[in-house]
Write a protein that holds these residues in place. Structure first.
Motif, short mmCIF file in Angstrom:
data_model
loop_
_atom_site.label_atom_id
_atom_site.label_comp_id
_atom_site.label_asym_id
_atom_site.label_seq_id
_atom_site.Cartn_x
_atom_site.Cartn_y
_atom_site.Cartn_z
N UNK A 111 0.80 -1.22 0.05
CA UNK A 111 -0.04 -0.14 0.12
C UNK A 111 0.92 1.34 0.02
N UNK A 112 0.73 2.12 -0.98
CA UNK A 112 1.63 3.14 -0.97
C UNK A 112 1.05 4.49 0.01
N UNK A 113 2.03 5.34 0.16
CA UNK A 113 1.77 6.64 0.80
C UNK A 113 0.76 7.39 0.23
N UNK A 114 -0.13 7.87 1.03
CA UNK A 114 -1.17 8.74 0.24
C UNK A 114 -1.29 10.20 0.73
N UNK A 115 -1.42 11.19 -0.05
CA UNK A 115 -1.72 12.35 0.34
C UNK A 115 -3.09 12.68 0.90
N UNK A 116 -3.08 13.29 2.04
CA UNK A 116 -4.60 13.56 2.61
C UNK A 116 -4.86 15.08 2.31
N UNK A 117 -5.64 15.71 1.54
CA UNK A 117 -5.81 17.25 1.24
C UNK A 117 -6.24 17.86 2.45
N UNK A 118 -7.24 17.03 2.95
CA UNK A 118 -8.15 17.56 4.20
C UNK A 118 -7.06 18.09 5.29
N UNK A 120 -3.65 17.89 4.95
CA UNK A 120 -2.46 18.37 4.38
C UNK A 120 -1.09 17.58 4.95
N UNK A 121 -1.37 16.26 4.84
CA UNK A 121 -0.50 15.21 5.30
C UNK A 121 -0.23 14.13 4.30
N UNK A 122 0.84 13.32 4.72
CA UNK A 122 1.01 11.99 3.91
C UNK A 122 0.67 10.95 4.90
N UNK A 123 -0.20 9.86 4.58
CA UNK A 123 -0.51 8.79 5.55
C UNK A 123 -0.05 7.62 5.04
N UNK A 124 0.61 6.75 5.76
CA UNK A 124 1.38 5.55 5.49
C UNK A 124 1.86 4.73 6.49
N UNK A 125 1.30 3.62 6.58
CA UNK A 125 1.76 2.58 7.53
C UNK A 125 1.37 3.19 8.97
N UNK A 126 -0.10 3.29 9.00
CA UNK A 126 -0.62 3.73 10.19
C UNK A 126 0.12 5.03 10.95
N UNK A 127 0.89 5.96 10.15
CA UNK A 127 1.59 7.10 10.44
C UNK A 127 1.00 8.17 9.79
N UNK A 128 1.22 9.65 10.24
CA UNK A 128 0.78 10.88 9.45
C UNK A 128 1.76 11.71 9.51
N UNK A 129 2.19 12.20 8.60
CA UNK A 129 3.24 13.28 8.47
C UNK A 129 2.81 14.64 7.78
#
Length: 164
Positions: A111-118, A120-129
């Motif tokens: 599963x790739x990292x996905x940008x969350x526009x709401x 303004x983060x990138x979500x991946x492996x149960x982490x958000x940056x």
């Protein structure tokens, strides 16, 4: 695009190292990045001693094969982990991840990292940056994603399971 550190190039009368070359290309990628849309993945550069050079940018991996159809030494298609790192640094929404990249992720069941526009983060492996105009902000510790606090589907599932 990485280059051997021991080599240098000429542009007109100026010499520059592979390190300077890589730094310049990385700066170009940062300048081209758009939140949720990503940046280019491959560059083809031509330098000429007697005329301006050329820079072509592509949103695909471009590799050449030798006359026998084999990959040239040192060249081979990138795997899902390489493209996951790309998307972690320069996040895209699911809709902006090209089909060729999705095919690699599917083939390797990643599963790739996905940008969350709401957020303004990138979500991946149960982490958000957090994501800035220059890509992911790695100076901030990633937050653990709590599905019970997520809007939408996660919230509905949490309410149904836990009555929250």
């Amino acid at each position: 695009m990485q280059a051997d550190s021991g080599m240098s190039f000429m542009a007109g009368e100026r010499r520059f190292s592979r390190e300077a070359w890589n730094d310049w290309l990385e700066e170009c990628r940062l300048l081209a990045y758009r939140r949720g849309a990503g940046t280019w993945t491959t560059a083809e550069v031509a330098i000429f001693p007697d005329r301006p050079g050329q820079l072509q940018l592509f949103d695909e991996e471009r590799l050449e094969r030798d006359p026998d159809g084999d990959w040239y030494p040192g060249e081979h298609p990138s795997d899902a982990n390489v493209w996951a790192e790309e998307l972690l640094h320069f996040p895209r929404t699911a809709d902006n991840i090209p089909e060729w990249m999705w095919n690699i992720f599917r083939a390797e069941d990643l599963t790739p990292p996905i940008y969350n526009p709401e957020l303004q983060s990138v979500d991946w492996k149960n982490r958000r940056r957090p994501v800035t105009d220059k890509g992911t902000d790695f100076s901030v510790e990633p937050a653990v994603i709590d599905p019970s606090l997520e809007p939408g589907v996660f919230s509905k599932i949490s309410k149904k399971l836990f009555g929250a």
